[in-house]
Motif scaffolding. Structure first.
Motif, PDB file in Angstrom:
ATOM      1  N   ASP A   1      87.861  91.941   6.651  1.00 32.17           N
ATOM      2  CA  ASP A   1      88.484  91.544   7.915  1.00 32.17           C
ATOM      3  C   ASP A   1      87.593  90.574   8.692  1.00 32.17           C
ATOM      4  O   ASP A   1      88.087  89.605   9.284  1.00 32.17           O
ATOM      5  N   VAL A   2      86.287  90.838   8.676  1.00 34.96           N
ATOM      6  CA  VAL A   2      85.352  89.940   9.366  1.00 34.96           C
ATOM      7  C   VAL A   2      85.372  88.566   8.704  1.00 34.96           C
ATOM      8  O   VAL A   2      85.370  87.531   9.379  1.00 34.96           O
ATOM      9  N   ARG A   3      85.410  88.556   7.376  1.00 37.84           N
ATOM     10  CA  ARG A   3      85.493  87.282   6.647  1.00 37.84           C
ATOM     11  C   ARG A   3      86.764  86.523   7.024  1.00 37.84           C
ATOM     12  O   ARG A   3      86.735  85.299   7.238  1.00 37.84           O
ATOM     13  N   SER A   4      87.878  87.244   7.122  1.00 34.32           N
ATOM     14  CA  SER A   4      89.144  86.602   7.487  1.00 34.32           C
ATOM     15  C   SER A   4      89.080  86.033   8.902  1.00 34.32           C
ATOM     16  O   SER A   4      89.621  84.957   9.173  1.00 34.32           O
ATOM     17  N   ILE A   5      88.434  86.769   9.808  1.00 34.57           N
ATOM     18  CA  ILE A   5      88.286  86.277  11.181  1.00 34.57           C
ATOM     19  C   ILE A   5      87.482  84.984  11.196  1.00 34.57           C
ATOM     20  O   ILE A   5      87.881  83.984  11.810  1.00 34.57           O
ATOM     21  N   ILE A   6      86.349  84.984  10.499  1.00 31.14           N
ATOM     22  CA  ILE A   6      85.473  83.808  10.504  1.00 31.14           C
ATOM     23  C   ILE A   6      86.140  82.624   9.813  1.00 31.14           C
ATOM     24  O   ILE A   6      86.106  81.493  10.310  1.00 31.14           O
ATOM     25  N   ASP A   7      86.776  82.866   8.669  1.00 24.38           N
ATOM     26  CA  ASP A   7      87.454  81.771   7.969  1.00 24.38           C
ATOM     27  C   ASP A   7      88.649  81.262   8.768  1.00 24.38           C
ATOM     28  O   ASP A   7      88.937  80.059   8.772  1.00 24.38           O
ATOM     29  N   GLY A   8      89.343  82.168   9.439  1.00 28.65           N
ATOM     30  CA  GLY A   8      90.465  81.752  10.273  1.00 28.65           C
ATOM     31  C   GLY A   8      90.025  80.835  11.397  1.00 28.65           C
ATOM     32  O   GLY A   8      90.736  79.901  11.777  1.00 28.65           O
ATOM     33  N   ILE A   9      88.843  81.091  11.915  1.00 26.50           N
ATOM     34  CA  ILE A   9      88.301  80.257  12.990  1.00 26.50           C
ATOM     35  C   ILE A   9      87.777  78.931  12.453  1.00 26.50           C
ATOM     36  O   ILE A   9      88.027  77.871  13.035  1.00 26.50           O
ATOM     37  N   SER A  10      87.087  78.973  11.322  1.00 30.89           N
ATOM     38  CA  SER A  10      86.297  77.812  10.892  1.00 30.89           C
ATOM     39  C   SER A  10      86.975  76.889   9.887  1.00 30.89           C
ATOM     40  O   SER A  10      86.576  75.725   9.757  1.00 30.89           O
ATOM     41  N   LYS A  11      87.998  77.347   9.179  1.00 28.86           N
ATOM     42  CA  LYS A  11      88.587  76.519   8.119  1.00 28.86           C
ATOM     43  C   LYS A  11      89.734  75.644   8.637  1.00 28.86           C
ATOM     44  O   LYS A  11      90.339  75.938   9.665  1.00 28.86           O
ATOM     45  N   PRO A  12      90.047  74.559   7.906  1.00 24.10           N
ATOM     46  CA  PRO A  12      91.091  73.616   8.342  1.00 24.10           C
ATOM     47  C   PRO A  12      92.468  74.269   8.450  1.00 24.10           C
ATOM     48  O   PRO A  12      92.829  75.123   7.645  1.00 24.10           O
ATOM     49  N   LYS A  13      93.221  73.821   9.457  1.00 28.43           N
ATOM     50  CA  LYS A  13      94.545  74.388   9.716  1.00 28.43           C
ATOM     51  C   LYS A  13      95.644  73.329   9.755  1.00 28.43           C
ATOM     52  O   LYS A  13      96.819  73.670   9.889  1.00 28.43           O
ATOM     53  N   GLY A  14      95.276  72.053   9.696  1.00 31.62           N
ATOM     54  CA  GLY A  14      96.282  71.014   9.848  1.00 31.62           C
ATOM     55  C   GLY A  14      96.841  71.031  11.259  1.00 31.62           C
ATOM     56  O   GLY A  14      96.135  71.311  12.222  1.00 31.62           O
ATOM     57  N   LYS A  15      98.124  70.756  11.381  1.00 31.22           N
ATOM     58  CA  LYS A  15      98.764  70.784  12.695  1.00 31.22           C
ATOM     59  C   LYS A  15      99.141  72.218  13.059  1.00 31.22           C
ATOM     60  O   LYS A  15      99.573  72.986  12.203  1.00 31.22           O
ATOM     61  N   VAL A  16      98.981  72.544  14.333  1.00 28.71           N
ATOM     62  CA  VAL A  16      99.311  73.886  14.825  1.00 28.71           C
ATOM     63  C   VAL A  16     100.195  73.741  16.057  1.00 28.71           C
ATOM     64  O   VAL A  16      99.930  72.895  16.921  1.00 28.71           O
TER      65      VAL A  16
ATOM     66  N   LYS B   1      87.934  70.005  15.526  1.00 29.33           N
ATOM     67  CA  LYS B   1      87.278  69.986  14.215  1.00 29.33           C
ATOM     68  C   LYS B   1      88.170  70.529  13.104  1.00 29.33           C
ATOM     69  O   LYS B   1      88.158  70.006  11.982  1.00 29.33           O
ATOM     70  N   THR B   2      88.950  71.573  13.388  1.00 26.16           N
ATOM     71  CA  THR B   2      89.660  72.276  12.307  1.00 26.16           C
ATOM     72  C   THR B   2      91.167  72.037  12.294  1.00 26.16           C
ATOM     73  O   THR B   2      91.859  72.557  11.423  1.00 26.16           O
ATOM     74  N   THR B   3      91.694  71.286  13.259  1.00 26.68           N
ATOM     75  CA  THR B   3      93.124  70.965  13.236  1.00 26.68           C
ATOM     76  C   THR B   3      93.308  69.453  13.299  1.00 26.68           C
ATOM     77  O   THR B   3      92.411  68.720  13.719  1.00 26.68           O
ATOM     78  N   SER B   4      94.480  69.013  12.890  1.00 28.26           N
ATOM     79  CA  SER B   4      94.818  67.595  13.038  1.00 28.26           C
ATOM     80  C   SER B   4      95.769  67.409  14.212  1.00 28.26           C
ATOM     81  O   SER B   4      96.446  66.394  14.324  1.00 28.26           O
ATOM     82  N   GLY B   5      95.795  68.405  15.087  1.00 27.83           N
ATOM     83  CA  GLY B   5      96.611  68.328  16.291  1.00 27.83           C
ATOM     84  C   GLY B   5      97.131  69.693  16.693  1.00 27.83           C
ATOM     85  O   GLY B   5      97.644  70.437  15.859  1.00 27.83           O
ATOM     86  N   PHE B   6      96.950  70.032  17.970  1.00 23.10           N
ATOM     87  CA  PHE B   6      97.488  71.288  18.501  1.00 23.10           C
ATOM     88  C   PHE B   6      98.445  70.965  19.633  1.00 23.10           C
ATOM     89  O   PHE B   6      98.131  70.177  20.529  1.00 23.10           O
TER      90      PHE B   6
END
Length: 405
Positions: free
Chosen positions: A267-282, A83-88
């Motif tokens: 910090d909790v917000r950063s954890i949740i956004d890090g999990i849920s927001k788009p990351k592109g390729k990883v 859902k959040t990456t375009s490829g891992f």
């Protein structure tokens, strides 16, 4: 009672009780819903909360061991990656001995997802997952603490005060990490305290010194200690940093006022956004174990940095950011005049290669990064561009440094 009960993750015999405690905690569902749906209010919250709690209970009803919990996490993590990456992708695990335990030391971009991507790479390769080092500043929230400890996280006691107390805490941590390697599990720890918000990945020698305390107490030589730790550098690269805006705000505030004060729950917000927001390729790249004779923690840190940078997989976002970054900002990033031209030439060669390989894909990815940048305040653009360009600058500068040695 174990000597490490105050910092270790939960064990199998504790899992069910902790899960039952979490399920009875009214704030669990409330917190999840309000981070996911901040506008949720009034009479709609109660029925939705009841339904979500029922779903969670159903998912966790047969979880009785750490492995059960991690298999459940893996299922949701795989869905999250889709859902959040375009490829891992990952590389390098085929060069490691599956029967060995390792100290994985990585660059640090995201609080939760860095070790999560390391673990999913190991899981996909049918290897045991790692125990995760996490600072006690992130565990102030009891819900977060329990969830992290269920997922094989151990505590780095950073908040202790006083030189003697700090040394005692780090000595205890060093002993625990060595205990893990000898008896149980590989471990993951970031190369420095806190995320690299400016994109500059550099290992703090203090991490190596902490890891070596146990060996010193055992009267091992420094080199023997490092060899026993079986350190493997890991390089994690995100096409898009899900928390880049927050990081840029912090960098801007620090530059303007000389300080930055975290908001409550940041910090909790950063954890949740890090999990849920788009990351592109990883991409996660596993290096090779650091072995040999070493004079100091600084030497070991430099060797880790070399592998992290050499193995760092660049994305189009890094290329485009470098193209758009102001020359003055490049010089400010410590790139000197004499090798600026060489880095620019290398970047241009890479850009041409990428464009010729798949011009349409490159154009789409470049446009996506530019659009992302334009959504952010203009005053933050220089920080965001530097954040994405710095890995490219440092990678190419390292190549030039090694070529001249």
């Amino acid at each position: 009672m174990s000597n490490f009960d105050n910092i270790r993750p939960y064990r199998d015999h504790e899992i069910r009780d902790v899960i039952d405690k979490l399920l009875s905690e009214p704030n669990l569902v409330h917190t999840m819903l309000h981070y996911k749906f901040p506008s949720l209010w009034g009479w709609t919250e109660k029925p939705i909360s009841l339904f979500v709690r029922w779903l969670i209970q159903r998912e966790l009803k047969d979880v009785d061991t750490v492995k059960d919990f991690q298999l459940l996490i893996a299922k949701y993590l795989e869905a999250n990656i889709k859902k959040t990456t375009s490829g891992f992708s990952h590389s390098g695990l085929d060069k490691l001995d599956p029967n060995q335990k390792y100290t994985f030391i990585s660059n640090h971009r995201d609080i939760a997802m860095d070790p999560a991507f390391v673990n999913i790479a190991l899981h996909r390769s049918n290897l045991d997952t790692v125990e995760i080092a996490i600072g006690d500043n992130l565990l102030a929230n009891p819900l977060v603490s329990d969830l992290m400890r269920l997922n094989k996280s151990f505590t780095v006691q950073r908040s202790v005060e006083g030189i003697k107390n700090k040394f005692k805490a780090f000595s205890h941590l060093s002993s625990y990490i060595n205990h893990c390697l000898e008896e149980q599990s590989s471990i993951w720890i970031a190369q420095r305290e806190g995320r690299a918000k400016d994109g500059l990945d550099k290992t703090d020698p203090a991490i190596i010194k902490m890891l070596s305390i146990h060996g010193k107490r055992q009267r091992w030589s420094f080199s023997e200690t490092i060899n026993k730790l079986n350190i493997v550098p890991v390089s994690i690269s995100y096409e898009f940093d899900p928390c880049d805006l927050y990081k840029a705000e912090e960098l801007s505030s620090t530059e303007t006022t000389g300080q930055y004060e975290k908001a409550e729950g940041e910090d909790v917000r950063s954890i949740i956004d890090g999990i849920s927001k788009p990351k592109g390729k990883v991409h996660v790249s596993f290096g090779t174990p650091i072995k040999g004779e070493f004079e100091s923690a600084e030497v070991v840190s430099e060797l880790i940095d070399q592998q992290v940078l050499s193995n760092y997989k660049l994305h189009v976002s890094n290329m485009v950011a470098f193209e758009q970054l102001d020359i003055k900002a490049m010089l400010k990033s410590s790139l000197q005049n004499d090798n600026l031209k060489q880095v620019q030439e290398k970047a241009q060669q890479a850009l041409q290669k990428w464009r010729s390989k798949n011009s349409m894909e490159f154009s789409e990815q470049a446009a996506e990064f530019t659009q992302r940048l334009q959504q952010y305040p203009q005053r933050l653009h220089s920080h965001i561009l530097a954040m994405y360009a710095n890995p490219l600058i440092e990678k190419y500068r390292l190549q030039m440094d090694l070529a001249h040695r």
